[in-house]
Design a protein around this motif. Sequence first.
Motif, PDB file in Angstrom:
ATOM      1  N   THR A   2     129.998  33.728  34.252  1.00 49.98           N
ATOM      2  CA  THR A   2     128.738  33.539  33.536  1.00 49.98           C
ATOM      3  C   THR A   2     127.582  34.063  34.376  1.00 49.98           C
ATOM      4  O   THR A   2     127.646  34.070  35.605  1.00 49.98           O
ATOM      5  N   ALA A   3     126.526  34.494  33.687  1.00 51.29           N
ATOM      6  CA  ALA A   3     125.252  34.816  34.332  1.00 51.29           C
ATOM      7  C   ALA A   3     124.240  33.746  33.922  1.00 51.29           C
ATOM      8  O   ALA A   3     124.027  33.515  32.729  1.00 51.29           O
ATOM      9  N   LEU A   4     123.648  33.077  34.908  1.00 55.17           N
ATOM     10  CA  LEU A   4     122.668  32.030  34.638  1.00 55.17           C
ATOM     11  C   LEU A   4     121.260  32.598  34.665  1.00 55.17           C
ATOM     12  O   LEU A   4     120.895  33.357  35.569  1.00 55.17           O
ATOM     13  N   VAL A   5     120.458  32.223  33.672  1.00 54.41           N
ATOM     14  CA  VAL A   5     119.023  32.542  33.664  1.00 54.41           C
ATOM     15  C   VAL A   5     118.276  31.246  33.924  1.00 54.41           C
ATOM     16  O   VAL A   5     118.334  30.315  33.117  1.00 54.41           O
ATOM     17  N   TRP A   6     117.598  31.194  35.052  1.00 53.54           N
ATOM     18  CA  TRP A   6     116.880  29.988  35.445  1.00 53.54           C
ATOM     19  C   TRP A   6     115.447  30.085  34.927  1.00 53.54           C
ATOM     20  O   TRP A   6     114.614  30.784  35.483  1.00 53.54           O
ATOM     21  N   PHE A   7     115.186  29.399  33.824  1.00 52.00           N
ATOM     22  CA  PHE A   7     113.844  29.363  33.246  1.00 52.00           C
ATOM     23  C   PHE A   7     112.975  28.403  34.049  1.00 52.00           C
ATOM     24  O   PHE A   7     113.418  27.343  34.478  1.00 52.00           O
ATOM     25  N   ASP A  15     110.138  39.865  26.520  1.00 49.21           N
ATOM     26  CA  ASP A  15     109.600  40.291  27.803  1.00 49.21           C
ATOM     27  C   ASP A  15     109.978  39.320  28.918  1.00 49.21           C
ATOM     28  O   ASP A  15     109.119  38.776  29.617  1.00 49.21           O
ATOM     29  N   HIS A  16     111.271  39.134  29.069  1.00 49.36           N
ATOM     30  CA  HIS A  16     111.792  38.221  30.091  1.00 49.36           C
ATOM     31  C   HIS A  16     112.731  39.022  30.993  1.00 49.36           C
ATOM     32  O   HIS A  16     113.928  39.139  30.728  1.00 49.36           O
ATOM     33  N   PRO A  17     112.209  39.604  32.085  1.00 46.99           N
ATOM     34  CA  PRO A  17     113.036  40.473  32.920  1.00 46.99           C
ATOM     35  C   PRO A  17     114.281  39.796  33.486  1.00 46.99           C
ATOM     36  O   PRO A  17     115.325  40.445  33.631  1.00 46.99           O
ATOM     37  N   ALA A  18     114.206  38.523  33.825  1.00 46.67           N
ATOM     38  CA  ALA A  18     115.393  37.845  34.352  1.00 46.67           C
ATOM     39  C   ALA A  18     116.474  37.756  33.288  1.00 46.67           C
ATOM     40  O   ALA A  18     117.671  37.939  33.575  1.00 46.67           O
ATOM     41  N   LEU A  19     116.083  37.469  32.066  1.00 44.87           N
ATOM     42  CA  LEU A  19     117.048  37.436  30.971  1.00 44.87           C
ATOM     43  C   LEU A  19     117.660  38.816  30.752  1.00 44.87           C
ATOM     44  O   LEU A  19     118.878  38.941  30.553  1.00 44.87           O
ATOM     45  N   ARG A  20     116.836  39.836  30.812  1.00 51.67           N
ATOM     46  CA  ARG A  20     117.360  41.202  30.650  1.00 51.67           C
ATOM     47  C   ARG A  20     118.339  41.543  31.763  1.00 51.67           C
ATOM     48  O   ARG A  20     119.403  42.134  31.516  1.00 51.67           O
ATOM     49  N   ALA A  21     118.028  41.156  33.005  1.00 53.88           N
ATOM     50  CA  ALA A  21     118.937  41.435  34.122  1.00 53.88           C
ATOM     51  C   ALA A  21     120.264  40.721  33.932  1.00 53.88           C
ATOM     52  O   ALA A  21     121.339  41.283  34.227  1.00 53.88           O
ATOM     53  N   ALA A  22     120.226  39.491  33.422  1.00 54.87           N
ATOM     54  CA  ALA A  22     121.472  38.754  33.181  1.00 54.87           C
ATOM     55  C   ALA A  22     122.285  39.423  32.079  1.00 54.87           C
ATOM     56  O   ALA A  22     123.517  39.571  32.197  1.00 54.87           O
ATOM     57  N   LEU A  23     121.640  39.845  31.028  1.00 61.07           N
ATOM     58  CA  LEU A  23     122.354  40.516  29.933  1.00 61.07           C
ATOM     59  C   LEU A  23     122.982  41.828  30.404  1.00 61.07           C
ATOM     60  O   LEU A  23     124.074  42.199  29.953  1.00 61.07           O
ATOM     61  N   ASP A  24     122.302  42.511  31.299  1.00 63.44           N
ATOM     62  CA  ASP A  24     122.808  43.799  31.780  1.00 63.44           C
ATOM     63  C   ASP A  24     124.086  43.661  32.600  1.00 63.44           C
ATOM     64  O   ASP A  24     124.789  44.655  32.821  1.00 63.44           O
TER      65      ASP A  24
END
Length: 447
Positions: A2-7, A15-24
């Motif tokens: 899993t990739a975790l996105v820490w909000f 426009d959430h770069p951390a979310l985009r990085a996790a999806l990538d």
Amino acid sequence: MTALVWFRDDLRLADHPALRAALDTGEPVLGVYVLDEESPGVRPLGGAARWWLHHSLASLAGRLAEKGSALVLRRGPASREIPRLVDDADARGVFWNRRYGGAEREVDAALKTTLRARGVDARSSAASLLFEPWTVTTGAGAPYSVFTPFWRACLAMPAPRHPLPEPRDIAGPARTPDSDALDDWGLLPSDPDWAGGLREAWEPGEPAARHRLRAFLADDVDDYARARDEPAAGVTSGLSPRLRWGELSPFTVWHEAIASGADVGGFLSEIGWREFAWHTLFRHPDLATVNLNTRFDAFPWPRLRPSLLRAWQRGRTGIPLVDAGMRELWETGVMHNRVRMVVASFLVKNLLIDWRRGEEWFWDTLVDADGASNPFNWQWVAGSGADAAPYFRVFNPLLQAEKFDPHGEYVRRWAPDHAEGAGPAPVVDLKETRRAALDAYEAVKRG
């Protein structure tokens, strides 16, 4: 895997770069929020902020579920809870957007070291400011201390990037780790429930934030420069809590404002003032407690009279514009910016109460109070901060009302007893207390 996105203060999907990085990464993506009130130096949220956080998290959780993922809630120090979640979710990566307060940076840097030592991909992204604090400096490499040259330098830099689109789908893991129940956190007031006015005034969450931005740009932005100082005009953007909680990114606000075709220079300079506050906090992590101008350490604050502080907090000072502003704050969790300056000046320079007491009250009652803008603006009014209003500039609340609320509409709405001539008597004499404040300032200059 899993990739975790820490909000954190970025409760959005667009426009959430951390979310985009996790999806990538191509891995299933899981959202995480940690209510951390235990890490050293991290400031617990005030009551109004906790109310907003509850509803914004509920909105975010619902939107993630619609996309195919989930939001896991944990409470405790992030240094403990994030590694636990890495284990529980069998995560290969943790992704977050950067924070700029001193205590928060220490938490994030330590976690990045810990996670990477365990072979976990830990990455941070720029998402909350248009310009990173270390990128805007004078020719000598020093930070700016005056807003106008600071903003001029920002505008001379490459234009802020375009916002990232919202993902269509966010595939979550087959198994979701255990999560706290949001209601169990007790973020909402219950005994008593004082949030009725907040519920009437606000709808937290990214969808409502987008709607407000577009409504402002369609209906009010053309009148912003002319009427922004008139509290009854209703032309302010209403975006401050949206930016504080990251339901909108400043990149989205910037580019949609420019695309509107309106004259948005004055409005965008207010976004610049927010940037200036955060850049100042980055350099001065103790902004909420320590005078930037150390001369003010010697200011002879008189012994606190609790009755005066309570009168100010409750909107019972006998000064119509001050009382209207403080009652608007209690009812809605916000206050018009012009009136914020007036009530702050009255506390510091007429009641001679330390600006920190006002900052603490705003921290507890504002839905948009953040770690930078709240203390930064209090220090500005007090005269002790960056690019500060000189201490001898004392906002006369009666003249301010004549100029910016000439027909008494704002006072009539929020302090009708004053409009009817039945308000409380003034707790102090404006002329005498102004003179006392200036005498105290002269003592500081001599000392």
